[in-house]
Design a protein around this motif. Structure first.
Motif, PDB file in Angstrom:
ATOM      1  N   SER A  38      -3.987  -4.680  23.457  1.00 13.47           N
ATOM      2  CA  SER A  38      -5.025  -4.031  24.273  1.00 13.47           C
ATOM      3  C   SER A  38      -4.815  -4.419  25.730  1.00 13.47           C
ATOM      4  N   GLU A  39      -3.568  -4.255  26.177  1.00 16.01           N
ATOM      5  CA  GLU A  39      -3.204  -4.695  27.530  1.00 16.01           C
ATOM      6  C   GLU A  39      -3.822  -3.846  28.639  1.00 16.01           C
ATOM      7  N   SER A  40      -4.221  -2.620  28.320  1.00 18.16           N
ATOM      8  CA  SER A  40      -4.722  -1.730  29.388  1.00 18.16           C
ATOM      9  C   SER A  40      -5.867  -0.865  28.880  1.00 18.16           C
ATOM     10  N   GLY A  41      -6.572  -0.261  29.838  1.00 11.92           N
ATOM     11  CA  GLY A  41      -7.650   0.664  29.476  1.00 11.92           C
ATOM     12  C   GLY A  41      -7.090   1.830  28.678  1.00 11.92           C
ATOM     13  N   TRP A  42      -5.896   2.293  29.085  1.00 13.81           N
ATOM     14  CA  TRP A  42      -5.290   3.414  28.365  1.00 13.81           C
ATOM     15  C   TRP A  42      -5.031   3.039  26.908  1.00 13.81           C
ATOM     16  N   ARG A  43      -4.544   1.828  26.693  1.00 12.69           N
ATOM     17  CA  ARG A  43      -4.228   1.386  25.323  1.00 12.69           C
ATOM     18  C   ARG A  43      -5.490   1.362  24.462  1.00 12.69           C
ATOM     19  N   ALA A  44      -6.588   0.861  25.064  1.00 11.65           N
ATOM     20  CA  ALA A  44      -7.864   0.812  24.325  1.00 11.65           C
ATOM     21  C   ALA A  44      -8.281   2.231  23.934  1.00 11.65           C
ATOM     22  N   LEU A 115       4.560   6.438  18.551  1.00 13.11           N
ATOM     23  CA  LEU A 115       3.527   6.909  19.488  1.00 13.11           C
ATOM     24  C   LEU A 115       3.759   6.301  20.870  1.00 13.11           C
ATOM     25  N   ASP A 116       3.754   7.081  21.856  1.00 11.60           N
ATOM     26  CA  ASP A 116       3.743   6.798  23.305  1.00 11.60           C
ATOM     27  C   ASP A 116       4.907   6.010  23.896  1.00 11.60           C
ATOM     28  N   ARG A 117       5.713   5.335  23.076  1.00 15.35           N
ATOM     29  CA  ARG A 117       6.910   4.655  23.590  1.00 15.35           C
ATOM     30  C   ARG A 117       8.084   4.929  22.659  1.00 15.35           C
ATOM     31  N   GLY A 118       9.296   4.819  23.204  1.00 15.41           N
ATOM     32  CA  GLY A 118      10.478   5.112  22.403  1.00 15.41           C
ATOM     33  C   GLY A 118      11.177   3.857  21.910  1.00 15.41           C
ATOM     34  N   THR A 166      10.044   1.239  27.074  1.00 20.63           N
ATOM     35  CA  THR A 166      10.564   2.500  27.617  1.00 20.63           C
ATOM     36  C   THR A 166       9.757   3.017  28.817  1.00 20.63           C
ATOM     37  N   PRO A 167       8.414   2.876  28.861  1.00 19.68           N
ATOM     38  CA  PRO A 167       7.747   3.378  30.078  1.00 19.68           C
ATOM     39  C   PRO A 167       8.161   2.613  31.330  1.00 19.68           C
ATOM     40  N   ALA A 168       8.428   1.302  31.211  1.00 23.42           N
ATOM     41  CA  ALA A 168       8.858   0.542  32.401  1.00 23.42           C
ATOM     42  C   ALA A 168      10.242   1.010  32.840  1.00 23.42           C
ATOM     43  N   ASN A 170      11.794   3.928  32.147  1.00 28.39           N
ATOM     44  CA  ASN A 170      11.865   5.344  32.536  1.00 28.39           C
ATOM     45  C   ASN A 170      11.024   5.691  33.767  1.00 28.39           C
ATOM     46  N   ARG A 171       9.868   5.045  33.907  1.00 24.51           N
ATOM     47  CA  ARG A 171       9.048   5.343  35.091  1.00 24.51           C
ATOM     48  C   ARG A 171       9.742   4.833  36.358  1.00 24.51           C
ATOM     49  N   LYS A 172      10.469   3.734  36.229  1.00 21.06           N
ATOM     50  CA  LYS A 172      11.241   3.219  37.373  1.00 21.06           C
ATOM     51  C   LYS A 172      12.326   4.236  37.734  1.00 21.06           C
ATOM     52  N   ASP A 194       3.413  -6.499  33.664  1.00 17.63           N
ATOM     53  CA  ASP A 194       3.155  -6.450  32.221  1.00 17.63           C
ATOM     54  C   ASP A 194       2.055  -5.469  31.813  1.00 17.63           C
ATOM     55  N   PHE A 195       1.796  -4.463  32.633  1.00 22.08           N
ATOM     56  CA  PHE A 195       0.799  -3.428  32.340  1.00 22.08           C
ATOM     57  C   PHE A 195      -0.641  -3.969  32.343  1.00 22.08           C
ATOM     58  N   THR A 196      -0.854  -5.210  32.851  1.00 25.90           N
ATOM     59  CA  THR A 196      -2.228  -5.739  32.827  1.00 25.90           C
ATOM     60  C   THR A 196      -2.817  -5.819  34.241  1.00 25.90           C
ATOM     61  N   ALA A 222       2.621   1.634  40.997  1.00 23.96           N
ATOM     62  CA  ALA A 222       2.362   0.816  39.801  1.00 23.96           C
ATOM     63  C   ALA A 222       2.623   1.675  38.568  1.00 23.96           C
ATOM     64  N   HIS A 223       3.307   1.090  37.583  1.00 25.09           N
ATOM     65  CA  HIS A 223       3.636   1.856  36.374  1.00 25.09           C
ATOM     66  C   HIS A 223       2.417   2.152  35.515  1.00 25.09           C
ATOM     67  N   ASN A 224       1.273   1.521  35.803  1.00 29.19           N
ATOM     68  CA  ASN A 224       0.029   1.998  35.171  1.00 29.19           C
ATOM     69  C   ASN A 224      -1.166   1.721  36.082  1.00 29.19           C
ATOM     70  N   ASP A 225      -2.267   2.393  35.753  1.00 25.35           N
ATOM     71  CA  ASP A 225      -3.467   2.298  36.597  1.00 25.35           C
ATOM     72  C   ASP A 225      -4.072   0.899  36.576  1.00 25.35           C
ATOM     73  N   ILE A 251      -0.001   5.546  37.245  1.00 27.57           N
ATOM     74  CA  ILE A 251       0.112   6.440  36.071  1.00 27.57           C
ATOM     75  C   ILE A 251      -0.934   6.071  35.018  1.00 27.57           C
ATOM     76  N   ASP A 252      -1.512   7.032  34.350  1.00 25.79           N
ATOM     77  CA  ASP A 252      -2.427   6.938  33.197  1.00 25.79           C
ATOM     78  C   ASP A 252      -3.650   7.842  33.319  1.00 25.79           C
ATOM     79  N   ALA A 253      -4.283   7.840  34.527  1.00 24.47           N
ATOM     80  CA  ALA A 253      -5.537   8.592  34.719  1.00 24.47           C
ATOM     81  C   ALA A 253      -6.694   8.011  33.901  1.00 24.47           C
ATOM     82  N   GLU A 271      -1.492  11.779  34.762  1.00 21.57           N
ATOM     83  CA  GLU A 271      -2.237  11.626  33.504  1.00 21.57           C
ATOM     84  C   GLU A 271      -1.324  11.406  32.294  1.00 21.57           C
ATOM     85  N   LEU A 272      -1.736  10.452  31.455  1.00 26.53           N
ATOM     86  CA  LEU A 272      -1.109  10.233  30.147  1.00 26.53           C
ATOM     87  C   LEU A 272      -2.233  10.384  29.123  1.00 26.53           C
ATOM     88  N   THR A 273      -2.127  11.385  28.259  1.00 28.48           N
ATOM     89  CA  THR A 273      -3.213  11.560  27.294  1.00 28.48           C
ATOM     90  C   THR A 273      -3.238  10.409  26.280  1.00 28.48           C
TER      91      THR A 273
HETATM   92  O1  AHR Z   1       3.136   3.234  26.723  1.00 22.50           O
HETATM   93  C1  AHR Z   1       2.140   3.710  27.571  1.00 22.50           C
HETATM   94  C2  AHR Z   1       1.728   2.666  28.555  1.00 22.50           C
HETATM   95  O2  AHR Z   1       1.325   1.505  27.882  1.00 22.50           O
HETATM   96  C3  AHR Z   1       0.538   3.028  29.421  1.00 22.50           C
HETATM   97  O3  AHR Z   1       0.876   3.752  30.549  1.00 22.50           O
HETATM   98  C4  AHR Z   1       0.054   1.678  29.789  1.00 22.50           C
HETATM   99  O4  AHR Z   1      -1.211   1.651  30.371  1.00 22.50           O
HETATM  100  C5  AHR Z   1       0.114   1.033  28.458  1.00 22.50           C
HETATM  101  O5  AHR Z   1      -0.061  -0.276  28.444  1.00 22.50           O
END
Ligand code: AHR
Length: 323
Positions: A38-44, A115-118, A166-168, A170-172, A194-196, A222-225, A251-253, A271-273
């Protein structure tokens, strides 16, 4: 009955029918979900949406929180295999090191959906991957900066996501591609947060100290919000104005970045749904029903939001959705 009411009733019926069909498809099946943490709001939000999607379809979801550790994810997946679940969803914390455990799932004939990462693993080890085009996300963020600064010199500091994810990576890559032809824009410092939120703040404090109290920094990418929100606090603490003295794009919205955009303290987000599970369950239902093999990569949208996109309204629309 008036036409509008008829249409409304018809639409209601279609919705009711399709939910009934959806519910039947996976109804009663046990599916494992290995979540990163649960490192980020998006993850939650992704966690709550996945639970809601499972409940709506009558799925018995076995949820395992890996607390950011790949070894915990591997243990959880092995546990799901031992239980004989019907399928496994996994959000892989890093890209490498999955071949053995995914091979074990394949051997047990349990379909796995990423889901969401490769992952760096042969594609036959998973049924499909539901994720954004993360290189594109970086490109969209970079292009926003290119358009915002025009010919002005701009030194950028970058907060990267989790090392090896992969998001770190690829977003770079995408951001660097977008600024490559613009010699006036350069990345002067880049480090993982670390996405936190807390790490984003801490690393930004270091960037500010190292760069003349922040006066030499034109923009933060920043790679996430969440990291951006932490960094915004650090910029304010340093006596500068985020959003104007230092531009902020991330990124994230998530709702909190819209609050920052509405206050003029952040400039743009991509935005990342959080709804990766909906499309995943849809293709899984078809696969289990008659063997329909889905596309290997199901790509979600990457829309840019700025102050011109009703940030307060976007905040209202998202709050209470599990972020
Ligand atoms: O894999 C998606 C990323 O992981 C989100 O952008 C980030 O907030 C989360 O921690």
């Amino acid at each position: 009955m008036k036409l509008i009411s008829k249409l409304a009733v018809a639409a209601g019926l279609v919705t009711a029918l399709s939910s009934a069909t959806l519910a039947q498809d996976l109804n009663g099946l046990t599916i494992g979900f290995s979540q990163i943490g649960s490192e980020s709001g998006w993850r939650a939000a992704e966690t709550s949406v996945t639970k809601q999607q499972a409940e709506a379809r009558g799925v018995d979801l076995k949820f395992a929180d890996a607390q950011q550790k790949q070894e915990n994810q591997i243990k959880a997946i092995r546990g799901f295999i031992a239980q004989g679940v019907a399928a496994i969803l996994v959000a892989p914390v890093v890209a490498t090191g999955w071949e053995d455990v995914l091979g074990e799932a394949k051997e047990a004939e349990i379909p796995v959906i990423l889901l969401d990462r490769g992952v760096d693993a042969p594609q036959d080890l998973y049924l499909t991957s539901v994720a954004s085009d993360q290189v594109k996300e970086g490109r969209v963020a970079g292009q926003w900066l290119v358009d915002a600064v025009k010919d002005k010199d701009c030194k950028v500091v970058e907060l990267q996501g989790t090392v090896g994810s992969t998001p770190a990576i690829n977003r770079k890559k995408g951001f660097e591609e977008a600024i490559a032809a613009h010699a006036n824009i350069s990345i002067i410092r880049s480090q993982t947060g670390d996405f936190t939120r807390s790490k984003g703040k801490e690393v930004m404090e270091g960037f500010l100290k190292a760069e003349n109290g922040g006066k030499d920094i034109c923009a933060l990418y920043a790679h996430n919000d969440d990291m951006a929100v932490g960094a915004i606090q650090a910029i304010k603490d340093a006596g500068l104005k985020p959003g104007s003295d230092i531009l902020v794009v991330s990124i994230d919205a998530v709702p909190d970045i819209f609050t920052a955009i509405a206050a003029g303290e952040a400039n743009a987000t991509v935005e990342l749904t959080p709804n990766m599970a909906g499309p995943a369950f849809d293709v899984l239902a078809a696969y289990l029903k008659d063997g329909t093999v889905p596309e290997k990569f199901i790509i979600t949208e990457s829309k840019l939001y700025t102050a011109a996109d009703d940030p307060q309204g976007e905040y209202e629309r998202r709050k209470g959705l599990g972020y």
